[in-house]
Design a protein around this motif. Structure first.
Motif, PDB file in Angstrom:
ATOM      1  N   ARG A 171       0.836  -1.206   0.000  1.00 51.59           N
ATOM      2  CA  ARG A 171       0.000   0.000   0.000  1.00 51.59           C
ATOM      3  C   ARG A 171       0.871   1.257   0.000  1.00 51.59           C
ATOM      4  O   ARG A 171       0.557   2.243  -0.678  1.00 51.59           O
ATOM      5  CB  ARG A 171      -0.924  -0.016   1.214  1.00 51.59           C
ATOM      6  CG  ARG A 171      -2.074  -1.014   1.083  1.00 51.59           C
ATOM      7  CD  ARG A 171      -2.793  -1.226   2.392  1.00 51.59           C
ATOM      8  NE  ARG A 171      -3.929  -2.134   2.241  1.00 51.59           N
ATOM      9  CZ  ARG A 171      -4.530  -2.746   3.252  1.00 51.59           C
ATOM     10  NH1 ARG A 171      -4.102  -2.554   4.500  1.00 51.59           N
ATOM     11  NH2 ARG A 171      -5.558  -3.549   3.032  1.00 51.59           N
ATOM     12  N   LYS A 172       1.966   1.239   0.756  1.00 56.00           N
ATOM     13  CA  LYS A 172       2.884   2.383   0.741  1.00 56.00           C
ATOM     14  C   LYS A 172       3.502   2.544  -0.645  1.00 56.00           C
ATOM     15  O   LYS A 172       3.658   3.664  -1.133  1.00 56.00           O
ATOM     16  CB  LYS A 172       3.973   2.187   1.791  1.00 56.00           C
ATOM     17  CG  LYS A 172       3.477   2.360   3.221  1.00 56.00           C
ATOM     18  CD  LYS A 172       4.627   2.315   4.222  1.00 56.00           C
ATOM     19  CE  LYS A 172       4.097   2.544   5.633  1.00 56.00           C
ATOM     20  NZ  LYS A 172       5.166   2.579   6.659  1.00 56.00           N
ATOM     21  N   ALA A 226       2.135   1.703  -3.490  1.00 50.65           N
ATOM     22  CA  ALA A 226       1.119   2.260  -4.381  1.00 50.65           C
ATOM     23  C   ALA A 226       0.979   3.761  -4.172  1.00 50.65           C
ATOM     24  O   ALA A 226       0.876   4.536  -5.129  1.00 50.65           O
ATOM     25  CB  ALA A 226      -0.219   1.559  -4.156  1.00 50.65           C
ATOM     26  N   SER A 227       1.006   4.187  -2.921  1.00 47.63           N
ATOM     27  CA  SER A 227       0.889   5.616  -2.633  1.00 47.63           C
ATOM     28  C   SER A 227       2.048   6.401  -3.226  1.00 47.63           C
ATOM     29  O   SER A 227       1.852   7.489  -3.790  1.00 47.63           O
ATOM     30  CB  SER A 227       0.832   5.840  -1.113  1.00 47.63           C
ATOM     31  OG  SER A 227      -0.328   5.254  -0.560  1.00 47.63           O
ATOM     32  N   LEU A 228       3.258   5.866  -3.104  1.00 45.55           N
ATOM     33  CA  LEU A 228       4.421   6.540  -3.670  1.00 45.55           C
ATOM     34  C   LEU A 228       4.332   6.617  -5.184  1.00 45.55           C
ATOM     35  O   LEU A 228       4.700   7.626  -5.795  1.00 45.55           O
ATOM     36  CB  LEU A 228       5.696   5.806  -3.252  1.00 45.55           C
ATOM     37  CG  LEU A 228       6.061   5.884  -1.768  1.00 45.55           C
ATOM     38  CD1 LEU A 228       7.225   4.941  -1.451  1.00 45.55           C
ATOM     39  CD2 LEU A 228       6.423   7.318  -1.384  1.00 45.55           C
ATOM     40  N   PHE A 257       1.557   6.682  -6.935  1.00 47.21           N
ATOM     41  CA  PHE A 257       0.536   7.685  -7.247  1.00 47.21           C
ATOM     42  C   PHE A 257       1.079   9.098  -7.093  1.00 47.21           C
ATOM     43  O   PHE A 257       0.608  10.033  -7.745  1.00 47.21           O
ATOM     44  CB  PHE A 257      -0.685   7.504  -6.344  1.00 47.21           C
ATOM     45  CG  PHE A 257      -1.507   6.282  -6.669  1.00 47.21           C
ATOM     46  CD1 PHE A 257      -1.682   5.874  -7.976  1.00 47.21           C
ATOM     47  CD2 PHE A 257      -2.104   5.540  -5.651  1.00 47.21           C
ATOM     48  CE1 PHE A 257      -2.436   4.746  -8.278  1.00 47.21           C
ATOM     49  CE2 PHE A 257      -2.859   4.415  -5.943  1.00 47.21           C
ATOM     50  CZ  PHE A 257      -3.021   4.019  -7.256  1.00 47.21           C
ATOM     51  N   ASP A 258       2.102   9.262  -6.207  1.00 48.44           N
ATOM     52  CA  ASP A 258       2.721  10.574  -5.997  1.00 48.44           C
ATOM     53  C   ASP A 258       3.836  10.844  -7.004  1.00 48.44           C
ATOM     54  O   ASP A 258       4.687  11.712  -6.786  1.00 48.44           O
ATOM     55  CB  ASP A 258       3.298  10.658  -4.574  1.00 48.44           C
ATOM     56  CG  ASP A 258       2.207  10.777  -3.525  1.00 48.44           C
ATOM     57  OD1 ASP A 258       1.086  11.187  -3.882  1.00 48.44           O
ATOM     58  OD2 ASP A 258       2.471  10.451  -2.351  1.00 48.44           O
ATOM     59  N   THR A 285      10.555   4.142  -5.540  1.00 53.27           N
ATOM     60  CA  THR A 285       9.597   3.484  -4.646  1.00 53.27           C
ATOM     61  C   THR A 285      10.222   2.253  -3.995  1.00 53.27           C
ATOM     62  O   THR A 285      10.074   2.028  -2.786  1.00 53.27           O
ATOM     63  CB  THR A 285       8.336   3.087  -5.429  1.00 53.27           C
ATOM     64  OG1 THR A 285       7.716   4.275  -5.946  1.00 53.27           O
ATOM     65  CG2 THR A 285       7.358   2.338  -4.557  1.00 53.27           C
ATOM     66  N   LEU A 288      -5.433  -3.660  -2.254  1.00 55.46           N
ATOM     67  CA  LEU A 288      -5.870  -2.456  -2.937  1.00 55.46           C
ATOM     68  C   LEU A 288      -7.370  -2.503  -3.164  1.00 55.46           C
ATOM     69  O   LEU A 288      -7.965  -3.586  -3.230  1.00 55.46           O
ATOM     70  CB  LEU A 288      -5.172  -2.328  -4.303  1.00 55.46           C
ATOM     71  CG  LEU A 288      -3.642  -2.316  -4.331  1.00 55.46           C
ATOM     72  CD1 LEU A 288      -3.148  -2.349  -5.773  1.00 55.46           C
ATOM     73  CD2 LEU A 288      -3.089  -1.103  -3.596  1.00 55.46           C
ATOM     74  N   GLU A 322      -8.104   1.665  -6.919  1.00 55.04           N
ATOM     75  CA  GLU A 322      -6.656   1.833  -6.837  1.00 55.04           C
ATOM     76  C   GLU A 322      -5.940   0.902  -7.823  1.00 55.04           C
ATOM     77  O   GLU A 322      -4.975   1.300  -8.477  1.00 55.04           O
ATOM     78  CB  GLU A 322      -6.177   1.547  -5.420  1.00 55.04           C
ATOM     79  CG  GLU A 322      -6.582   2.600  -4.403  1.00 55.04           C
ATOM     80  CD  GLU A 322      -6.259   2.179  -2.976  1.00 55.04           C
ATOM     81  OE1 GLU A 322      -6.031   3.076  -2.143  1.00 55.04           O
ATOM     82  OE2 GLU A 322      -6.246   0.952  -2.708  1.00 55.04           O
TER      83      GLU A 322
END
Length: 307
Positions: free
Chosen positions: A23-24, A26-28, A30-31, A38, A87, A91
């Motif tokens: 999940r971390k 995926a967030s990175l 997306f950023d 990542t 996810l 996502e």
């Protein structure tokens, strides 16, 4: 079925730590973090794959692209009773779109360059190590270089030359030699010599087992260290003979018998045949260091050893 990272089994059930790491990641992503950035980030935080390995960009993308990340089957439909997922479906779809967009932005891979003077035909003028084909960057021009030194490899890594500055002058020298009177006869004589060498090597390789058998018969009368040294030397001899034979077999079948215009033949010949003809004509070409700009003419950096 192997367990998918993030889950306790292929049937579901979250693995809390692995799921948190994904999940971390995926967030990175997306950023707008790159896959490499990542991976460095989640590796530094101690997250690992199912097998306990650090994350690599291609592995991370493959895992996150698995439909079970969002509890979906291979058709993209929700799996009944799958439970909590790494996810959400939204996502997951966003990640797939992101990966697809990144793939479209990647430049098309460059066609592999077929080097003409590898396999021992060119060597470093400083350390005598065989030159290898290389590109400084994926978009760079093909070049030859002496490989960097490493344990067990005494190369210097200090000599480099663009492929066109090496191959062009060598080809010109070979073609000039083929224009000399009697070139066809000389070429046929060289080929005959190489075929004779190949036949001798073939017999030598085929007799290897007999030599090993004789060596084993002497095992009881030799001290262990002497026997081990003899066996090692015999194996090295056979290995070198096989390598040399494979190389010669690439040369001796070059189809030039009866060719009256070798220059015209060269211009239409595939690289394999051009490489073979060069190997028949020359032993190797030594590539000297650049001399800090003194060698504007690339031929000044080349020393050809003719057969």
């Amino acid at each position: 079925m192997a367990r998918l990272t993030g889950y306790l089994s292929h049937r579901g059930g979250l693995h809390p730590q692995e799921a948190a790491g994904l999940r971390k990641a995926a967030s990175l992503l997306f950023d707008q973090q790159s896959r490499a950035e990542t991976c460095r980030s989640i590796n530094a935080q101690g997250y690992r794959t199912t097998h306990g390995n650090e994350w690599a960009p291609e592995v991370l993308a493959r895992v996150l692209s698995h439909p079970r990340m969002a509890g979906l089957d291979d058709e993209g439909e929700p799996i009944e009773g799958f439970g909590d997922t790494v996810l959400t479906p939204d996502e997951y779809r966003r990640l797939l779109a992101l990966f697809a967009s990144q793939a479209e932005q990647q430049p098309a891979p460059r066609e592999a360059f077929d080097y003409l003077l590898t396999e021992g035909l060119s060597e470093c003028g400083l350390c005598d190590w065989n030159m290898v084909g290389t590109r400084v960057t994926s978009g760079g021009n093909p070049a030859y270089r002496c490989p960097p030194p490493r344990p067990g490899q005494a190369s210097c890594g200090r000599v480099r030359i663009n492929a066109d500055r090496l191959e062009g002058p060598v080809a010109e020298e070979v073609l000039a030699e083929l224009l000399r009177p009697g070139a066809q006869e000389r070429l046929m004589s060289l080929l005959e010599d190489l075929r004779g060498e190949a036949e001798r090597l073939r017999s030598h390789v085929e007799g290897a087992e007999q030599r090993f058998a004789k060596l084993r018969e002497m095992r009881d009368v030799l001290v262990p260290s002497a026997y081990e040294a003899a066996e090692k030397a015999t194996r090295q001899d056979v290995r070198e003979a096989r390598n040399r034979l494979r190389y010669l077999e690439q040369l001796i079948d070059v189809p030039v018998a009866g060719v009256s215009d070798l220059v015209a033949w060269w211009k239409s010949a595939p690289r394999t045949w051009q490489r073979a003809l060069i190997g028949v004509e020359i032993v190797k070409v030594r590539v000297l260091a650049s001399g800090r700009g003194r060698h504007r003419d690339p031929s000044a950096r080349l020393q050809i050893e003719w057969r």
